[in-house]
Motif scaffolding. Structure first.
Motif, mmCIF file in Angstrom:
data_model
loop_
_atom_site.group_PDB
_atom_site.id
_atom_site.type_symbol
_atom_site.label_atom_id
_atom_site.label_comp_id
_atom_site.label_asym_id
_atom_site.label_seq_id
_atom_site.Cartn_x
_atom_site.Cartn_y
_atom_site.Cartn_z
ATOM 1 N N GLY A 157 0.834 -1.217 0.000
ATOM 2 C CA GLY A 157 0.000 0.000 0.000
ATOM 3 C C GLY A 157 0.860 1.255 0.000
ATOM 4 N N SER A 158 0.661 2.096 1.022
ATOM 5 C CA SER A 158 1.400 3.357 1.122
ATOM 6 C C SER A 158 2.856 3.153 1.537
ATOM 7 N N GLY A 159 3.162 1.999 2.143
ATOM 8 C CA GLY A 159 4.508 1.769 2.671
ATOM 9 C C GLY A 159 4.656 2.158 4.133
ATOM 10 N N VAL A 202 5.035 -7.377 -0.375
ATOM 11 C CA VAL A 202 4.447 -7.674 -1.686
ATOM 12 C C VAL A 202 3.202 -6.818 -1.893
ATOM 13 N N GLU A 203 3.073 -6.223 -3.079
ATOM 14 C CA GLU A 203 1.910 -5.399 -3.432
ATOM 15 C C GLU A 203 1.447 -5.789 -4.830
ATOM 16 N N ARG A 204 0.115 -5.865 -5.031
ATOM 17 C CA ARG A 204 -0.342 -6.287 -6.360
ATOM 18 C C ARG A 204 -0.355 -5.150 -7.378
ATOM 19 N N LEU A 242 -8.061 -8.846 0.020
ATOM 20 C CA LEU A 242 -6.871 -9.482 -0.539
ATOM 21 C C LEU A 242 -7.333 -10.141 -1.833
ATOM 22 N N VAL A 243 -6.868 -9.616 -2.972
ATOM 23 C CA VAL A 243 -7.328 -10.113 -4.268
ATOM 24 C C VAL A 243 -6.248 -11.002 -4.859
ATOM 25 N N GLY A 244 -6.559 -12.284 -5.023
ATOM 26 C CA GLY A 244 -5.545 -13.179 -5.559
ATOM 27 C C GLY A 244 -6.004 -14.613 -5.565
HETATM 28 N N1 SAH Z 1 -0.301 -1.591 4.901
HETATM 29 C C1 SAH Z 1 -0.905 -0.747 3.915
HETATM 30 C C2 SAH Z 1 -2.319 -1.210 3.672
HETATM 31 C C3 SAH Z 1 -2.760 -0.939 2.300
HETATM 32 S S1 SAH Z 1 -4.387 -1.533 1.962
HETATM 33 C C4 SAH Z 1 -0.895 0.705 4.358
HETATM 34 O O1 SAH Z 1 -1.111 0.955 5.533
HETATM 35 O O2 SAH Z 1 -0.735 1.580 3.525
HETATM 36 C C5 SAH Z 1 -4.037 -3.185 1.422
HETATM 37 C C6 SAH Z 1 -3.138 -3.331 0.246
HETATM 38 O O3 SAH Z 1 -3.139 -4.713 -0.121
HETATM 39 C C7 SAH Z 1 -3.588 -2.575 -0.996
HETATM 40 O O4 SAH Z 1 -2.542 -1.738 -1.415
HETATM 41 C C8 SAH Z 1 -3.878 -3.665 -2.026
HETATM 42 O O5 SAH Z 1 -3.561 -3.293 -3.346
HETATM 43 C C9 SAH Z 1 -2.994 -4.784 -1.529
HETATM 44 N N2 SAH Z 1 -3.359 -6.121 -1.968
HETATM 45 C C10 SAH Z 1 -4.589 -6.657 -2.135
HETATM 46 N N3 SAH Z 1 -4.503 -7.927 -2.582
HETATM 47 C C11 SAH Z 1 -3.166 -8.202 -2.680
HETATM 48 C C12 SAH Z 1 -2.431 -9.349 -3.094
HETATM 49 N N4 SAH Z 1 -3.014 -10.486 -3.469
HETATM 50 N N5 SAH Z 1 -1.081 -9.266 -3.080
HETATM 51 C C13 SAH Z 1 -0.455 -8.134 -2.708
HETATM 52 N N6 SAH Z 1 -1.097 -7.016 -2.314
HETATM 53 C C14 SAH Z 1 -2.444 -7.055 -2.299
#
Ligand code: SAH
Length: 224
Positions: free
Chosen positions: A97-99, A115-117, A215-217
């Motif tokens: 997400g934001s990091g 890991v980020e999608r 969580l999309v995957g």
């Molecule tokens: N820890 C982050 C949370 C971001 S929200 C923060 O505080 O900024 C959750 C994140 O999970 C989103 O950026 C979304 O794109 C990512 N995400 C969803 N499904 C995912 C997957 N299968 N693999 C990796 N990232 C995923």
């Protein structure tokens, strides 16, 4: 000159707001001093979009790119505290997400794999993490519901997106006696689960209910 004063004034204001946020986390029951210190030294304003900066220290989730959210600070603290980090662990984070959560983890662990999608999010997070001078982090763009096999096993795994069930790949990539923190449930509401892997079984308990983006995957929700 004027501009410089303005920027300095602004960051002073953020320092104050950050201290107030830490106070509110203590009030809310966060006891792990290392977690509080890590959050006190992480500038959340640098991880939110420019338009959201005034709200950087409100204890709430905020919108980020790609329709996603930066987690609420209290949720970051609860999840990080649940990981019981001592400083020696290699941590896998799913959902960069934001990091921001990545940065907090990097203060408390030996190394963070995240890991980020969405490539766009991972790219922006990388810039921010470099700006924060954190160098014990590797980012990867892909489906984190399958973990990050090349670097497994991990002593800790944290998932910051909601899964319909615990992804078997993540349990398989968890080291013995390792901890996995993950929101599991429907897309509207989840239980924040803490799972310990022992040699014989996995032990699970819930820290209460929560709401995360999906969580999309392959081992999460299917895109649609
Ligand atoms: N820890 C982050 C949370 C971001 S929200 C923060 O505080 O900024 C959750 C994140 O999970 C989103 O950026 C979304 O794109 C990512 N995400 C969803 N499904 C995912 C997957 N299968 N693999 C990796 N990232 C995923």
């Amino acid at each position: 000159m004027l501009q410089l004063c303005f920027i300095e004034g602004m960051s002073q204001e953020f320092v104050l707001q950050r201290q107030q946020l830490i106070e509110s986390l203590i009030q809310a029951g966060i006891r792990d001093e290392a977690v509080l210190r890590a959050m006190a030294s992480t500038a959340r304003e640098q991880f939110v979009d420019q338009e959201q900066r005034d709200l950087a220290y409100a204890d709430r989730a905020l919108p980020i790119l790609m329709g996603q959210t930066i987690s609420q600070p209290l949720m970051v603290a609860v999840m990080t505290q649940a990981l019981q980090l001592s400083g020696s662990e290699r941590v896998l984070e799913i959902g960069t997400g934001s990091g921001y959560q990545t940065a907090v983890l990097a203060h408390l662990a030996a190394y963070v794999y995240s890991v980020e999608r969405y490539q766009q999010l991972s790219y922006v997070a990388a810039l921010r993490l470099v700006q924060a001078k954190l160098d014990n982090i590797s980012l990867y763009v892909g489906d984190g519901s399958l973990g990050w096999l090349d670097e497994a096993p991990y002593e800790r795994i944290i998932v910051t997106a909601a899964a319909p069930e615990v992804p078997p790949s993540l349990v398989a990539q968890l080291a013995m006696d390792g901890l996995l923190v993950i929101p599991v449930g429907s897309q509207r509401r989840q239980d924040l689960l803490v799972i310990r892997r022992t040699s014989l079984e996995t032990q699970t308990y819930s820290l209460g209910s929560c709401v995360f983006v999906p969580l999309v995957g392959v081992q999460g929700w299917h895109p649609g």
